[in-house]
Enzyme design. Structure first.
Site, PDB file in Angstrom:
ATOM      1  N   SER A 129       0.803  -1.230   0.000  1.00 16.14           N
ATOM      2  CA  SER A 129       0.000   0.000   0.000  1.00 16.14           C
ATOM      3  C   SER A 129       0.831   1.274   0.000  1.00 16.14           C
ATOM      4  O   SER A 129       0.561   2.211   0.748  1.00 16.14           O
ATOM      5  CB  SER A 129      -0.981   0.007   1.181  1.00 16.14           C
ATOM      6  OG  SER A 129      -1.905  -1.032   1.043  1.00 16.14           O
ATOM      7  N   ASP A 175      -6.903  -0.121   2.810  1.00 14.78           N
ATOM      8  CA  ASP A 175      -5.521   0.347   2.798  1.00 14.78           C
ATOM      9  C   ASP A 175      -5.395   1.720   3.441  1.00 14.78           C
ATOM     10  O   ASP A 175      -4.510   1.975   4.267  1.00 14.78           O
ATOM     11  CB  ASP A 175      -4.988   0.413   1.371  1.00 14.78           C
ATOM     12  CG  ASP A 175      -4.861  -0.961   0.733  1.00 14.78           C
ATOM     13  OD1 ASP A 175      -4.991  -1.970   1.460  1.00 14.78           O
ATOM     14  OD2 ASP A 175      -4.643  -1.024  -0.491  1.00 14.78           O
TER      15      ASP A 175
END
Length: 386
Positions: A129, A175
């Protein structure tokens, strides 16, 4: 004020920044591809962080520079940010902070011009991420600079909107929520429908364990259409079953629901999402009880589901998981969106060198790039650092 990001800002723009803000990458312990199905996830933040040194400008100009990408300063005008024309090519990285500014403005928030200098040690393309870290750090910098009081979940939601609407990746919110809201020493149980959060103690070291992150060094690109295909298939299956989302299908009713679906692809996608939500619940229960080792088989079960039912693994990820398990891991799985990226392995602390060696040797024998293997522990979420 001194940090590498602050010093880089001063050299670049000729004056010191007003502050430095940072947001971490994340590892998802369990709960993959559940977030855009209103399901559950159990991520935690990594020590790897993206730093944004920033200062206000008196005009409507947004200047962006990355220490990690050789593209120079990208200059944009806040009033001409357009999701239909994000930065491209060598400047495509700038779409993420530009998207954060656009999302704040689109929400009616009074953001003005700013100079940003960005440094990051979150590996890109590794399923950790890096994009969410950049969006969250940029959004936090801009809101702090202009005195905009957002909660961390609100910040995460706007960062997700940047990635969905401006960058063009139809990701869920997991995320960004992990990057914005995680706490040190804990995994974050996230209900992606209600955005309810629970911070679950997760201390591998105290249990004599390590959680290895095995970066296969296979780059993945969630904007290439595969991610959108999975999302569409899941949403189509939910509609066919008369459900708002696959989260609304109880685990106990899974077999009956699968029998109602004619499309074998949809059946596989549904089976993954429903069983993955159940795995999140079970892993949380084990973490709360201090029975970390017993979560290992659930990690491996999750990988098999992602490989066979969701079809988002790759040979490198499968080899990392199989080799780690053969070398004594309690369990292993891919983490992140898939099609490359990283795998996790839960191991005894004293087995770290042996498991790392086994995976590295297996990759060499298969002709793959050498993997990068590191131990991960839950770190803090986004914060102002200077």
């Amino acid at each position: 004020m001194s940090s590498r990001a602050a010093d880089g800002f001063h050299r670049l723009y000729g004056s010191p920044p007003e502050g430095v803000w940072a947001a971490p990458g994340r590892v998802n312990l369990i709960g993959e591809h559940t977030d855009y199905n209103d399901g559950f996830a159990l991520p935690f933040a990594l020590p790897h962080r993206t730093e944004v040194a920033a200062a206000r400008r008196p005009d409507r100009t947004l200047r962006l520079h990355s220490a990690d990408v050789p593209s120079g300063v990208v200059t944009l005008h806040l009033d001409r940010l357009d999701p239909a024309r994000p930065p491209e090519g060598a400047e495509s990285w700038a779409a993420y902070p530009a998207g954060a500014a656009w999302a704040l403005l689109d929400a009616g928030l009074p953001v003005g011009g700013a100079d940003l200098h960005i440094r990051s040690d979150v590996p890109t393309g590794a399923g950790l991420s890096s994009s969410a870290a950049l969006e969250v750090a940029a959004a936090l910098a801009l809101t702090d600079l202009y005195g905009i009081p957002l909660t961390r979940p609100e910040l995460a939601a706007l960062a997700r909107r940047a990635e969905n609407a401006y960058v063009g990746v139809p990701c869920g919110v997991m995320d960004q929520m992990a990057s914005a809201c995680a706490t040190e020493g804990h995994a974050l149980h996230l209900d992606t429908r209600t955005l309810e959060q629970r911070h679950i103690p997760f201390d591998c070291a105290a249990a004599g364990l390590r959680l290895l992150v095995i970066d296969t060094r296979v780059k993945h690109d969630l904007g290439d259409g595969e991610y959108a295909q999975r999302l569409a298939s899941c949403h189509g299956a939910a509609a066919a079953l008369g459900l708002p989302a696959l989260r609304d299908l109880p685990y106990e009713d899974l077999d009956r629901a699968l029998a109602r679906l004619d499309d074998p692809v949809r059946r596989r996608r549904v089976r993954h999402v429903v069983t993955e939500n159940e795995r999140v619940v079970r892993v949380e229960e084990l973490l709360r009880a201090g029975r970390l080792r017993e979560s290992g088989p659930l990690l491996t079960e999750g990988h098999a589901s992602l490989r066979d039912d969701f079809e988002v693994s790759c040979p490198e990820l499968d080899l990392a998981v199989a080799t780690a398990n053969a070398a004594g891991a309690y369990g292993a799985r891919m983490t992140g969106g898939g099609f490359g990226g990283s795998a996790l392995a839960l191991i005894d602390a004293e087995a770290e060198a042996a498991v790392t060696r086994a995976v590295t040797e297996a990759f060499a024998a298969a002709g793959f790039k050498p993997p990068r293997v590191t131990a991960a522990a839950p770190a803090a979420g986004a914060e102002r650092t200077l």
